[in-house]
Design an enzyme around this catalytic site. Structure first.
Site, mmCIF file in Angstrom:
data_model
loop_
_atom_site.group_PDB
_atom_site.id
_atom_site.type_symbol
_atom_site.label_atom_id
_atom_site.label_comp_id
_atom_site.label_asym_id
_atom_site.label_seq_id
_atom_site.Cartn_x
_atom_site.Cartn_y
_atom_site.Cartn_z
ATOM 1 C CE LYS A 124 38.953 40.391 34.940
ATOM 2 N NZ LYS A 124 38.739 41.757 35.380
ATOM 3 N NE ARG A 125 36.897 32.868 44.210
ATOM 4 C CZ ARG A 125 36.651 32.592 45.487
ATOM 5 N NH1 ARG A 125 37.164 33.338 46.419
ATOM 6 N NH2 ARG A 125 35.895 31.557 45.807
#
Length: 507
Positions: free
Chosen positions: A265-266
């Site tokens: 996600k990052r």
RNA sequence: GCCCCCAUCGUCUAGCGGCCCAGGACAUAGCCCUCUCAAGGCUAAAACACGAGUUCGAAUCUCGUUGGGGGCACCA
């Protein structure tokens, strides 16, 4: 892998499926899996089926299915059977097939290939903890496997919650065949007694997918290689039913650009900062062409030969082959994506490109006249990497006023006064010229530069700032013609005023 | 920890025992073209992870090592 070679030169019509679960956003990896399935179906004159694997209500995301359908359609993939288009083997949503799976699970129990299990989640958690402590593989210990059918039935009648587990053979080996990797043999004792049906009565993937593939007459399964580890289990399930296995092809995974692991996600958030995204739906907004996306992802894990890289969907349908698939993981390379986007932009007709650029210009707040856009498009076509570059590159065509730092009007290796004179002379010259004749305009400006003892490049540089407001722009003369004499003269006047103010201030 | 998969330039890849002191593409650098930026053209630098085998011959086959990836849920 010899024997596998040249097998698929001419495949009979296949039935293939793309079977995502609506639990999140549709990304490039899914897009490629869907694409390869689609290509194989079209190439062989078979069917491409969309099946929604939504047996887990807990993880269900309502918007996900809509995004999925929009993403696939944007890429240009059409399915012959699916939840929205129907078909003879429906329903194509697993949540509408609950009873079917239960029926097949019971069939397995009747054949002594599966069993009821009453172990509580708490017991299983404790068991796992113990196994980790003892550095043993974490597997079900088979407690309920030893229950007699009578006992099991009695406990069910008493209302005890239960799951159905697969009765994996505990001895011997199983050999499965992956199209890309050949035979894979594992020891049965390393395969768990996986849960087939949860206590809420829903089947899990391992059962549901195998049943559906059989019932939907799937001939080739192209799926992500994260299924490779449960592949032997799947083969066991299929064989327990006595069915014939489809051809399994496990596609390599996509790694993040660094090549170190899958996208997190990052990473995705960071990527968006740089104008990229792994989510297909974002790519349109970012100015990418579906043609470029298709070309790019097709080539991550597949190749045609040692040189050809430009492919349209039609090319891919003709040339795609299972035999040139690459089993190793591939790092996503967005720089190459930009290259493909530019390539496909240049490949578009002017009319087509203009039509695609327009929304970006409109969104930037410009009032876009179609005729004018058609004039502009050719001069920016080979300069675009993404469609939204048009805003930056062609914005001046639509503006009423240009904002720029007046010092930019000073030509290279020239003084402000010299530059002002160049501007004034240009104004004089241009005011008497016809803006329809490109050759004549250019020749006139070049001879002006010569008369003034400066290089054409110096003069053009000054004029470029004056009429586009930027030091980088489409070709000057063409730009002036598209802008029109009136606007060019007005902006030259503005430039002269601005530079004059600067010269006076310095005097 | 256990199981499985993978391994050629920085990245995507060609290679299927001799065609390979390894080809293409992106990115990088230089040059050409040129009104800027592009596009286009040319050139350069850049890889068979390591070690044993098999073979007349290995990037290609086998084994091991190392590295990377995936999986080990009442998720898919």
């Amino acid at each position: 892998m010899w024997s596998l070679y040249n097998m698929a030169e001419k495949l009979p019509p296949v039935r293939v499926r793309f079977a995502p679960s609506p639990t999140g956003r549709t990304h490039l990896g899914s897009g490629r899996t869907a694409l390869y399935n689609y290509l194989l179906a079209r190439q062989t004159g078979g069917q491409f089926i969309l099946r929604i694997e939504d047996t887990d209500q807990k993880r269900y995301v309502p918007e996900a299915e809509q995004e999925l359908i929009e993403s696939l359609r944007w890429l240009g993939l059409q399915w012959d059977e699916g939840p929205d288009v129907g078909g003879p083997y429906g329903p194509y949503r697993q949540s509408e097939r609950k009873e079917i799976y239960l029926e097949y699970a019971k069939q397995l129990i009747a054949r002594d290939k599966a069993y009821y299990c009453f172990c509580t989640p708490e017991r299983l958690a404790r068991l796992r903890e113990q196994q980790i402590q003892n550095k043993q593989p974490t597997m079900y210990d088979g407690l309920c496997r030893r229950l007699t059918p009578e006992d099991a039935l009695r406990r069910i009648k008493q209302g005890e919650p239960y799951v159905i587990r697969f009765k994996t053979p505990k001895e011997g080996l199983i050999t499965v065949r992956d199209y890309l990797r050949g035979e894979i043999t594992v020891e049965n004792r390393t395969i768990d007694d996986y849960i087939l049906v949860k206590s809420d009565g829903w089947a899990v993937y391992h059962l549901a997918a195998m049943v559906d593939d059989q019932l939907m007459r799937i001939t080739h399964v192209l799926r992500s290689s994260e299924w490779l580890s449960t592949f032997p289990l799947h083969a066991h399930i299929i064989r327990a039913f006595g069915w014939q296995e489809p051809v399994f092809v496990h596609l390599s995974v996509f790694l993040k650009p660094s090549g170190k692991g899958k996208m997190s996600k990052r990473d995705s958030a960071q990527l968006l900062q740089d104008g990229y995204s792994i989510y297909i739906k974002d790519l349109e907004q970012l100015g990418y062409l579906p043609e470029a996306v298709v070309n790019w992802i097709a080539l991550m894990g597949w190749s045609y030969d040692d040189k050809t890289e430009f492919f349209t969907m039609q090319d891919l349908i003709e040339k795609f082959s299972l035999d040139h698939l690459n089993p190793s993981p591939a790092a996503i390379n967005f720089t190459k994506f930009d290259h493909f986007n530019g390539l496909h932009i240049r490949h578009l007709s002017v009319e087509d490109l203009a039509r695609r650029i327009k929304p970006f210009l409109v969104r930037a707040g410009f009032e876009v006249d179609d005729q004018k856009l058609l004039q502009i498009t050719p001069v920016i076509q080979e300069r675009l990497v993404t469609l939204d570059d048009a805003v930056e590159l062609a914005g001046f065509f639509f503006r009423e006023h240009l904002e720029y730092e007046p010092t930019l009007l000073i030509g290279k290796d020239m003084t402000a006064a010299q530059s002002l004179k160049a501007l004034q002379e240009s104004y004089q010259l241009l005011s008497g010229l016809d803006f329809n004749d490109k050759e004549h305009l250019e020749a006139a400006l070049r001879s002006l530069a010569e008369q003034m003892g400066i290089k054409a490049g110096q003069l053009f540089g000054i004029l470029r700032i004056a009429v586009t407001g930027k030091s980088v722009s489409p070709p000057l003369i063409e730009s002036m013609i598209i802008l029109g004499k009136e606007k060019v003269m007005e902006w030259l006047q503005t430039a002269i005023k601005r530079l004059a103010t600067l010269v006076q201030a310095n005097a």
